[in-house]
Design an enzyme around this catalytic site. Structure first.
Site, short mmCIF file in Angstrom:
data_model
loop_
_atom_site.label_atom_id
_atom_site.label_comp_id
_atom_site.label_asym_id
_atom_site.label_seq_id
_atom_site.Cartn_x
_atom_site.Cartn_y
_atom_site.Cartn_z
N GLY A 1 36.93 60.49 23.94
CA GLY A 1 37.96 59.85 23.11
C GLY A 1 38.80 58.86 23.90
O GLY A 1 39.34 57.91 23.33
N GLU B 1 36.87 55.78 23.85
CA GLU B 1 36.91 55.28 22.47
C GLU B 1 38.26 54.62 22.17
O GLU B 1 38.32 53.59 21.50
CB GLU B 1 36.62 56.42 21.49
CG GLU B 1 35.17 56.87 21.59
CD GLU B 1 34.85 58.12 20.79
OE1 GLU B 1 33.81 58.15 20.13
OE2 GLU B 1 35.64 59.09 20.84
N GLU C 1 30.58 63.64 25.80
CA GLU C 1 30.61 64.68 24.76
C GLU C 1 29.33 65.51 24.75
O GLU C 1 29.34 66.70 24.43
CB GLU C 1 30.82 64.05 23.38
CG GLU C 1 32.20 63.46 23.15
CD GLU C 1 32.32 61.99 23.53
OE1 GLU C 1 31.52 61.51 24.35
OE2 GLU C 1 33.25 61.33 23.02
N1 DAK Z 1 40.51 68.47 27.51
C1 DAK Z 1 41.36 69.42 27.97
N2 DAK Z 1 41.72 69.52 29.25
C2 DAK Z 1 41.18 68.65 30.12
C3 DAK Z 1 40.28 67.64 29.71
C4 DAK Z 1 39.96 67.56 28.34
N3 DAK Z 1 39.17 66.61 27.84
N4 DAK Z 1 39.92 66.95 30.81
C5 DAK Z 1 40.58 67.49 31.84
N5 DAK Z 1 41.34 68.51 31.44
C6 DAK Z 1 42.20 69.37 32.24
C7 DAK Z 1 41.37 70.36 33.05
O1 DAK Z 1 41.03 71.47 32.27
C8 DAK Z 1 42.33 70.69 34.15
O2 DAK Z 1 43.28 71.59 33.66
P1 DAK Z 1 43.64 72.96 34.48
O3 DAK Z 1 42.35 73.66 34.67
O4 DAK Z 1 44.22 72.45 35.76
O5 DAK Z 1 44.61 73.66 33.60
C9 DAK Z 1 43.04 69.38 34.41
O6 DAK Z 1 42.86 68.61 33.21
C10 DAK Z 1 42.46 68.60 35.57
O7 DAK Z 1 41.07 68.47 35.37
P2 DAK Z 1 39.98 68.91 36.46
O8 DAK Z 1 40.49 69.99 37.33
O9 DAK Z 1 38.70 69.16 35.73
O10 DAK Z 1 39.88 67.58 37.33
P3 DAK Z 1 38.62 67.00 38.10
O11 DAK Z 1 39.13 65.85 38.86
O12 DAK Z 1 37.90 68.08 38.85
O13 DAK Z 1 37.61 66.50 36.96
C11 DAK Z 1 37.05 65.31 34.94
C12 DAK Z 1 38.01 65.44 36.14
C13 DAK Z 1 37.62 64.24 34.01
C14 DAK Z 1 35.68 64.85 35.43
C15 DAK Z 1 36.92 66.69 34.23
O14 DAK Z 1 38.23 67.16 33.96
C16 DAK Z 1 36.18 66.61 32.93
O15 DAK Z 1 34.94 66.56 32.90
N6 DAK Z 1 36.92 66.60 31.82
C17 DAK Z 1 36.33 66.61 30.48
C18 DAK Z 1 35.79 65.27 30.12
C19 DAK Z 1 35.12 65.29 28.76
O16 DAK Z 1 34.16 66.03 28.53
N7 DAK Z 1 35.63 64.48 27.87
C20 DAK Z 1 35.14 64.40 26.48
C21 DAK Z 1 35.86 65.41 25.61
S1 DAK Z 1 35.26 65.43 23.97
C22 DAK Z 1 37.46 62.76 17.06
C23 DAK Z 1 37.89 61.82 17.90
C24 DAK Z 1 37.59 61.89 19.26
C25 DAK Z 1 36.87 62.96 19.76
C26 DAK Z 1 36.45 63.94 18.90
C27 DAK Z 1 36.73 63.85 17.55
N8 DAK Z 1 37.71 62.72 15.65
C28 DAK Z 1 38.45 61.53 15.15
C29 DAK Z 1 37.32 63.66 14.78
C30 DAK Z 1 36.60 63.01 21.17
C31 DAK Z 1 35.95 64.01 21.80
C32 DAK Z 1 36.01 64.09 23.25
O17 DAK Z 1 36.59 63.26 23.96
#
Ligand code: DAK
Length: 258
Positions: free
Chosen positions: A109, A112, A132
């Site tokens: 997001g 996006e 995602e």
């Molecule tokens: N959500 C929640 N928390 C998150 C997060 C996320 N997307 N990304 C990072 N954090 C949190 C981590 O959980 C961590 O929290 P604590 O564990 O310290 O409490 C903190 O941020 C620091 O992250 P990391 O410890 O993981 O830090 P690193 O440097 O090791 O890694 C990283 C950074 C960005 C590579 C990793 O955090 C990561 O992979 N994050 C998730 C990235 C991801 O998968 N993003 C896509 C999410 S799904 C919609 C509109 C939009 C969407 C859906 C629907 N509609 C209009 C219906 C969008 C969907 C998405 O984006």
């Protein structure tokens, strides 16, 4: 007062700055934060002292995507009822130009949201991606559509299907980032670009933005017709008279938005 964003309506003359401010969570986009962005943009869009809007996160993250922890337990029916799309649609309808100042992660997001902006200035540390797929879903806020239109089908497939990230330089190469600058300048560069736009006639800017966006949404013939109407309309503005008179008189125009 918003909890997850900071808004400065005059970071520079006629330029507003909206900063995502959930640093510990890498600006993960929870529903509350998205609503705050929506409300702020509605206000800035209506404010005549604002002609361009810079949206940033911080150095570590623009936004690491939707808040996975908030989404994890949801059912399809929950998602339907929450109807986040109305929030995203409202953001997309912002009439004034939006410039994303991206440093660090712009994922899911977050990517996006950056793509909904009209121009992206990236710091050398920026990373873009649609990861995602790694968590069992797919992009839902335009990622499969806007990314494909910007970078082309095969690169979009790679990003969406593998969930890997691209660097700022790659994003620039593929036309996703307009400019890549050293990290210390990503925000000032975005403000500089916004200021350059804010010096133009706000009416011309608004109609030009609207017309460029039609290239995504309409067949060419219809979009050309739309462009023509907007072009004609600007000759009804004082800014058109001022802009052309200033050229003839060899002076700087003073646009008023009338
Ligand atoms: N959500 C929640 N928390 C998150 C997060 C996320 N997307 N990304 C990072 N954090 C949190 C981590 O959980 C961590 O929290 P604590 O564990 O310290 O409490 C903190 O941020 C620091 O992250 P990391 O410890 O993981 O830090 P690193 O440097 O090791 O890694 C990283 C950074 C960005 C590579 C990793 O955090 C990561 O992979 N994050 C998730 C990235 C991801 O998968 N993003 C896509 C999410 S799904 C919609 C509109 C939009 C969407 C859906 C629907 N509609 C209009 C219906 C969008 C969907 C998405 O984006």
């Amino acid at each position: 007062m918003p909890e997850f964003i900071l808004v400065n309506p005059q970071v520079a003359p006629f330029v507003a700055h909206l900063q995502l401010n959930r640093p510990k969570e890498l600006n993960a986009l929870n529903l509350e934060l998205m609503l705050e962005i929506k409300e702020a943009l509605i206000q800035l869009d209506a404010d005549p002292k604002v002609r361009a809007i810079v949206i940033s996160g911080n150095e570590r993250a623009f936004a690491a995507g939707a808040d996975i922890k908030q989404m994890a337990g949801r059912t399809a029916m929950d998602m339907l009822k929450i109807d986040q799309f109305s929030t995203w649609d409202s953001i997309r309808k912002t009439k004034k130009p939006m410039i994303a100042a991206v440093s660090g992660f712009a994922l899911g997001g977050g990517c996006e949201l950056a793509m909904i902006c009209d121009i992206i200035i990236a710091s050398e540390t920026a990373q873009f991606g649609q990861p995602e797929i790694n968590i069992g879903i797919m992009p839902g806020a335009g990622g499969t559509q806007r990314l494909t239109r910007i970078v082309g089908k095969n690169k979009a497939m790679e990003l969406v299907l593998t969930g890997t990230f691209i660097s700022a330089q790659q994003a620039h190469y593929y036309g996703l980032a307009n400019k890549v600058v050293p990290i210390e300048f990503y925000l000032s560069e975005a403000i500089k670009m916004a200021t350059l736009i804010a010096e133009k006639s706000p009416l011309a800017v608004q109609l030009a933005k609207e017309s460029v966006l039609r290239a995504y949404e309409m067949p060419l013939q219809e979009a050309l017709y739309f462009e023509r109407k907007n072009f004609y309309m600007l000759f009804a503005s004082e800014d058109q008279k001022e802009g052309m008179a200033a050229f003839v008189e060899k002076r700087k125009p003073e646009f008023t938005g009338k």
